[in-house]
Design a protein around this motif. Structure first.
Motif, mmCIF file in Angstrom:
data_model
loop_
_atom_site.group_PDB
_atom_site.id
_atom_site.type_symbol
_atom_site.label_atom_id
_atom_site.label_comp_id
_atom_site.label_asym_id
_atom_site.label_seq_id
_atom_site.Cartn_x
_atom_site.Cartn_y
_atom_site.Cartn_z
ATOM 1 N N LEU A 53 -85.612 -32.431 -19.158
ATOM 2 C CA LEU A 53 -84.885 -32.963 -18.003
ATOM 3 C C LEU A 53 -83.927 -31.948 -17.400
ATOM 4 N N ARG A 72 -92.968 -34.841 -18.619
ATOM 5 C CA ARG A 72 -92.432 -35.378 -17.361
ATOM 6 C C ARG A 72 -92.935 -36.803 -17.132
ATOM 7 N N ALA A 86 -90.880 -38.979 -19.121
ATOM 8 C CA ALA A 86 -89.547 -39.082 -18.529
ATOM 9 C C ALA A 86 -89.523 -40.074 -17.371
#
Length: 308
Positions: free
Chosen positions: A59, A93, A96
């Motif tokens: 992140l 990702r 995330a």
């Protein structure tokens, strides 16, 4: 202890502890002990879900987060505490961007959770929208219990991985040890150096730390390591070798007392007990040797007292 890198094909009822567990410090251990208690009460095993790499590295890559423990060390600590299964999943990702609701439905429920244990500041799901209150609400919806443990502290200091990192970067080994519940460690591979220490009568093992390992503040430390099954005391220098170099990359080198042997290529873990002094530049080799002799005497005294 089982380590799984994917979700199980069949649900296995478990109590699940959530967190990154970097360092497996005293706060983590309190959470895991609570999880063990819940698991015993419910007649199931305690599982842990951790992601690799650390979510903050994905992140916020610009932060260059340094870690307190390698994955292997974390797994070793978790096994010693009594964790039955670790789900070691990749953090991407795509992960995330998973919503908190999807996180519960697509990850937690397939794990067979019947109770979840989290810390007071645990966050999950896209943009960290998930918090302990939300996971409690989702637990009610899907039929699993949730325990939220409040911040753990020692001497008025909250125990957290970030506070331990800060202590190490300031060279405060005593504080870091009190929060970890053990001396901080540094693991790496012994590589060839300039062999200048050998010429001075203080041969050193030059250590290349594992990538992403947090290196404490530059200076001299009292340390010990397990070499060939024997605890061996020593002193470690972290620094630039200012007496011999105007500018140099950070080096980690350890002089072990009462040890002879070839460590090249070996992987060793150094346990850091106390900081002795700052790194400094000396006016020649004689002044350096006088200080090294003083460092050795002080380190031996500290290590004798702490090994009792």
């Amino acid at each position: 202890m089982q380590v799984r890198t994917s979700l199980p094909t069949n649900k296995e009822p478990c109590v699940l502890a959530l967190g990154n567990f970097d360092g497996v410090h005293l706060g983590h251990r309190r959470l895991l002990e609570h999880g063990l208690g819940q698991a015993m009460r419910l007649g199931v095993g305690l599982s842990v879900l951790i992601f690799e790499p650390h979510p903050l590295k994905v992140l916020f890559p610009e932060r260059e987060l340094k870690l307190l423990s390698t994955t292997r060390e974390r797994l070793s600590y978790l096994e010693a505490i009594g964790v039955q299964t670790v789900y070691h999943l990749p953090f991407t990702r795509e992960m995330a961007n998973t919503s908190p609701e999807q996180f519960v439905e697509k990850i937690l429920l397939p794990l067979g959770v019947i109770h979840v244990v989290v810390g007071f500041n645990y966050s999950f799901g896209a943009q960290g929208r998930g918090n302990p209150e939300l996971i409690q609400a989702l637990g009610k919806k899907h039929g699993f219990g949730v325990s939220v443990l409040q911040a753990q502290s020692i001497g008025g200091r909250v125990i957290s991985s970030s506070s331990i990192r800060k202590a190490l970067l300031h060279g405060d080994i005593i504080l870091a040890s009190s929060l970890l519940g053990r001396p901080p460690c540094l693991r790496g591979t012994v590589i060839h150096g300039e062999e200048r220490g050998r010429q001075l009568g203080y041969p050193t093992a030059n250590i290349l730390p594992e990538e992403d390992y947090l290196i404490p503040k530059r200076g001299v430390y009292a340390v010990w390591a397990d070499l060939n099954g024997k605890r061996v005391s020593g002193m470690m220098n972290i620094g630039m070798k200012p007496t011999f170099h105007d500018l140099y990359t950070t080096m980690v080198e350890v002089h072990f007392f009462d040890f002879s042997g070839d460590l090249y290529g070996s992987e060793i873990m150094v346990h850091i007990v106390e900081r002795l002094r700052d790194e400094r530049k000396f006016n020649g080799i004689n002044e350096l040797l006088m200080q090294l002799n003083k460092d050795k005497v002080k380190a031996e005294q500290i290590l004798r007292e702490t090994s009792v």
